[in-house]
Design a protein around this motif. Structure first.
Motif, PDB file in Angstrom:
ATOM      1  N   VAL A 165      38.331  38.756  48.076  1.00 49.69           N
ATOM      2  CA  VAL A 165      39.417  38.102  47.326  1.00 49.69           C
ATOM      3  C   VAL A 165      39.869  36.862  48.096  1.00 49.69           C
ATOM      4  N   ILE A 169      39.412  32.935  46.962  1.00 51.99           N
ATOM      5  CA  ILE A 169      40.546  32.013  46.802  1.00 51.99           C
ATOM      6  C   ILE A 169      40.317  30.758  47.647  1.00 51.99           C
ATOM      7  N   ASN A 207      40.549  40.819  38.250  1.00 48.79           N
ATOM      8  CA  ASN A 207      41.288  39.552  38.204  1.00 48.79           C
ATOM      9  C   ASN A 207      40.597  38.611  37.208  1.00 48.79           C
ATOM     10  N   THR A 209      41.532  35.844  35.904  1.00 48.49           N
ATOM     11  CA  THR A 209      41.586  34.407  36.232  1.00 48.49           C
ATOM     12  C   THR A 209      40.428  34.046  37.152  1.00 48.49           C
ATOM     13  N   MET A 210      40.217  34.898  38.152  1.00 50.89           N
ATOM     14  CA  MET A 210      39.138  34.635  39.105  1.00 50.89           C
ATOM     15  C   MET A 210      37.777  34.727  38.417  1.00 50.89           C
ATOM     16  N   GLU A 213      37.214  31.651  36.514  1.00 50.16           N
ATOM     17  CA  GLU A 213      36.867  30.538  37.411  1.00 50.16           C
ATOM     18  C   GLU A 213      35.377  30.563  37.752  1.00 50.16           C
TER      19      GLU A 213
HETATM   20  C1  LIG Z   1      43.463  36.131  41.041  1.00 49.02           C
HETATM   21  O1  LIG Z   1      42.671  34.967  41.082  1.00 49.02           O
HETATM   22  C2  LIG Z   1      43.388  33.759  41.160  1.00 49.02           C
HETATM   23  C3  LIG Z   1      42.405  32.627  41.015  1.00 49.02           C
HETATM   24  O2  LIG Z   1      41.482  32.610  42.090  1.00 49.02           O
HETATM   25  C4  LIG Z   1      44.176  33.726  42.448  1.00 49.02           C
HETATM   26  O3  LIG Z   1      44.939  32.535  42.523  1.00 49.02           O
HETATM   27  C5  LIG Z   1      45.089  34.944  42.521  1.00 49.02           C
HETATM   28  O4  LIG Z   1      45.728  34.966  43.790  1.00 49.02           O
HETATM   29  C6  LIG Z   1      44.294  36.213  42.338  1.00 49.02           C
HETATM   30  N1  LIG Z   1      45.189  37.330  42.274  1.00 49.02           N
HETATM   31  C7  LIG Z   1      45.101  38.346  43.115  1.00 49.02           C
HETATM   32  C8  LIG Z   1      46.073  39.444  42.922  1.00 49.02           C
HETATM   33  O5  LIG Z   1      44.240  38.396  43.990  1.00 49.02           O
END
Ligand SMILES: *[C@@H]1O[C@H](CO)[C@@H](O)[C@H](O)[C@H]1NC(C)=O
Ligand SMILES: *[C@@H]1O[C@H](CO)[C@@H](O)[C@H](O)[C@H]1NC(C)=O
Ligand SMILES: *[C@@H]1O[C@H](CO)[C@@H](O)[C@H](O)[C@H]1NC(C)=O
Ligand SMILES: *[C@@H]1O[C@H](CO)[C@@H](O)[C@H](O)[C@H]1NC(C)=O
Ligand SMILES: *[C@@H]1O[C@H](CO)[C@@H](O)[C@H](O)[C@H]1NC(C)=O
Ligand SMILES: *[C@@H]1O[C@H](CO)[C@@H](O)[C@H](O)[C@H]1NC(C)=O
Length: 537
Positions: A165, A169, A207, A209-210, A213
């Protein structure tokens, strides 16, 4: 915790792992591990630098690759698995943890390094920290998690996800125009790996959003591929192998609904077919031109691509020595297990006719096009002719600078010829890029180079192969293995210099000594500089 790990592995010895290696893949794992075992330091749970040029400092990345091999081997009464868990934990402990740092989530290059970005150790991209470590470590972690999950402890797996993770990021902050970075979607090998590691981490941790991406990066890579069915970072003895490895993860581990799973296999197959077109089974080398290469001969310098070819056509047939650690760039032999565990899957993607082409040479010409934004101002046109004993590959390009499409002058080889002689030696000549605009014309036994925007100050600079048959070179006629004749409108007499490990005008090109031959334009020249090389043998 250690005893729990050992107990767990005992259950799985010889058990139902998804990965059972056979044939050359098994031999690659076993041989590379027997070699790397020598470098393992159980005190630090890391391996010492394998090229023995670092006073026994340790290496993060090679340690992670070694961990893949330990898990694939899964022997020594459970010790392999506990050592692997130790390495994984050790590497994640050292991962950069402050989200305010641009290198957040990246892994150390060596554990001995001071904290990156401090006064004694300034943050230098590709120096004190390497943004591609997100992907090199990440792809190994994805593989470990997927292939060897059943023999890992729950806590190690959790720690790996937390690490992925942070890594994703940090990686998401990269971009071609960000802060001196160069991760354009055209920078194929890390772009492909980033799409895989980010998408996978998004999926595994829920996740969305990830995941989106990751899929977004993938789409940009796919859009480029669809233009000409070629990777923008085109044809490299090292990086084509890494791109193919990344595409393997697209096809193997992403959810079926994902664009990566849908397109990974066909991009893999298309790239592999081009490799087969440019692979010379007799000379055991990839023909040029190379967007990026560290060497002129895959039989003396380990090209990562050979690791993917070896399970399909055989180790020596792939250009590797039986004992690859004696080769230049031997560090990439540390990848052997990571590639071997995917061999069964990616071999299944390669069509029969492509395998046949990799094994049996027949003379042919290949033409293709490539585009690498933002550095390419025009689509590049590649022509490679492969004859029985000689092959010539070159590209017409028009780029923003003479650093070429990848903005990397040193590794860019726009026009290359290689030949075989003296019962197996490989000779070569290599045009060094000195202009942003080159036109080429490749035909059997002829290479024609013109600089459309050149003038009287233009130069044609070549590196050419030294040979034990003639150690003293005064001109092209002393280059061994083929007869080279130069024509066009250049001064036919070349300035000759030597570059060597122990002396000469320059140091080696990576590990290669070379003869430097430079042609200038005659005094008072007007017109378009042109140099034609005719080969006879
Ligand atoms: C989920 O992914 C987004 C985009 O990379 C990131 O900004 C966010 O911190 C992530 N959330 C978690 C809980 O890891
Ligand atoms: C991930 O980053 C957070 C800060 O956002 C940090 O507290 C945590 O220790 C990091 N985890 C790992 C495994 O490095
Ligand atoms: C490559 O060929 C195309 C035509 O197919 C042409 O438009 C382009 O200008 C050529 N590229 C170079 C660098 O000459
Ligand atoms: C080399 O290429 C240039 C530009 O395309 C052309 O004008 C010239 O005739 C060619 N020379 C030979 C010997 O083929
Ligand atoms: C090339 O070198 C030879 C021998 O040194 C000399 O005779 C000849 O004039 C030179 N040619 C040119 C074009 O400079
Ligand atoms: C090069 O040419 C010379 C004489 O023209 C000939 O004797 C020799 O065999 C040729 N060498 C090769 C490798 O073709």
């Amino acid at each position: 915790m250690l005893s729990r790990v050992v107990a767990l592995t005992a259950i799985y010895i010889g058990g139902a792992l998804s990965t059972t290696l056979t044939g050359e893949a098994k031999a690659m794992m076993e041989d590379s591990m027997a070699w790397m075992d020598n470098f393992f330091d159980p005190k630090e749970n890391l391996i010492f630098e394998v090229q023995s040029d670092a006073a026994m400092n340790h290496e993060t990345l090679e340690s992670v690759w070694y961990a893949v091999g330990l898990l694939a081997r899964n022997g020594n009464q459970g010790q392999d698995v506990s050592h692997a868990e130790g390495i994984i934990t050790r590497v994640i402990d050292d991962q950069y943890k402050d989200p305010a740092d641009i290198w957040f989530g990246v892994y150390t290059k060596e554990p001995e390094e001071p904290y990156v970005g401090t006064a004694p150790y300034p943050a230098t991209r590709y120096g004190s920290w390497d943004p591609n470590w997100y992907d090199f470590v990440g792809t190994a972690f994805v593989t470990i998690y997927e292939e060897f999950g059943p023999i890992l402890s729950a806590s190690t797996k959790e720690y790996m996800l937390e690490s992925m993770v942070n890594s994703s990021i940090g990686n998401s902050r990269r971009g071609g125009d960000v802060d001196g970075d160069n991760l354009w979607p055209a920078y194929s090998n890390p772009a492909i790996m980033r799409a895989a590691t980010t998408t996978w981490t998004g999926v595994k941790t829920g996740n969305k959003t990830m995941q989106a991406e990751g899929e977004g990066y993938a789409q940009q890579i796919i859009d480029l591929w669809d233009l000409h069915k070629t990777l923008s970072e085109f044809n490299s003895p090292t990086y084509t192998g890494i791109s193919l490895f990344g595409l393997t993860l697209w096809g193997k581990y992403m959810p079926k609904s994902s664009i990566l799973a849908q397109r990974g296999p066909d991009i893999f197959r298309g790239t592999f077919s081009t490799v087969a077109q440019l692979w010379h089974a007799g000379m055991r080398n990839l023909a040029g031109p190379w967007d990026r290469s560290y060497s002129f001969n895959m039989q003396t310098s380990l090209g990562h691509l050979s690791l993917l070819l070896a399970p399909i056509i055989g180790r020596e047939e792939s250009g590797l020595r039986q004992n690859p650690w004696i080769m230049s760039h031997a560090r990439d032999w540390c990848w052997a297990s990571l590639i071997a565990v995917h061999a069964e899957y990616f071999t299944s993607l390669v069509p029969q006719n492509v395998k046949k082409m990799l094994k049996e040479f027949s003379p042919h010409t290949w033409r293709g096009q490539v585009y690498y934004p933002p550095f390419d101002l025009e689509t590049r046109n590649i022509t490679t002719w492969l004859g029985e004993k000689l092959m010539i590959g070159a590209q017409s390009y028009h780029t923003t600078s003479s650093n070429g499409p990848d903005d990397n002058n040193e590794q860019f080889h726009p026009a290359v010829a290689q030949w075989t002689y003296n019962n197996g030696d490989i000779g070569w000549l290599d045009l060094r890029a000195s202009v942003p605009h080159l036109l080429v014309d490749v035909s059997p036994n002829r290479l024609n180079l013109t600089y459309p925007d050149g003038d009287a100050s233009s130069v044609f600079t070549f590196y050419a192969s030294p040979s034990l048959l003639q150690r003293n070179v005064q001109g092209w006629s002393d280059i061994q293995g083929v007869n080279i004749s130069i024509s066009g409108n250049v001064d036919p007499n070349a300035t000759v210099k030597f570059a060597g490990r122990f002396g000469g005008s320059y140091g080696p090109y990576y590990d290669y000594n070379y003869w430097y031959l430079q042609h200038t334009m005659p005094a008072g020249f007007e017109g378009t500089p042109e140099l034609v090389i005719d080969f006879t043998y």
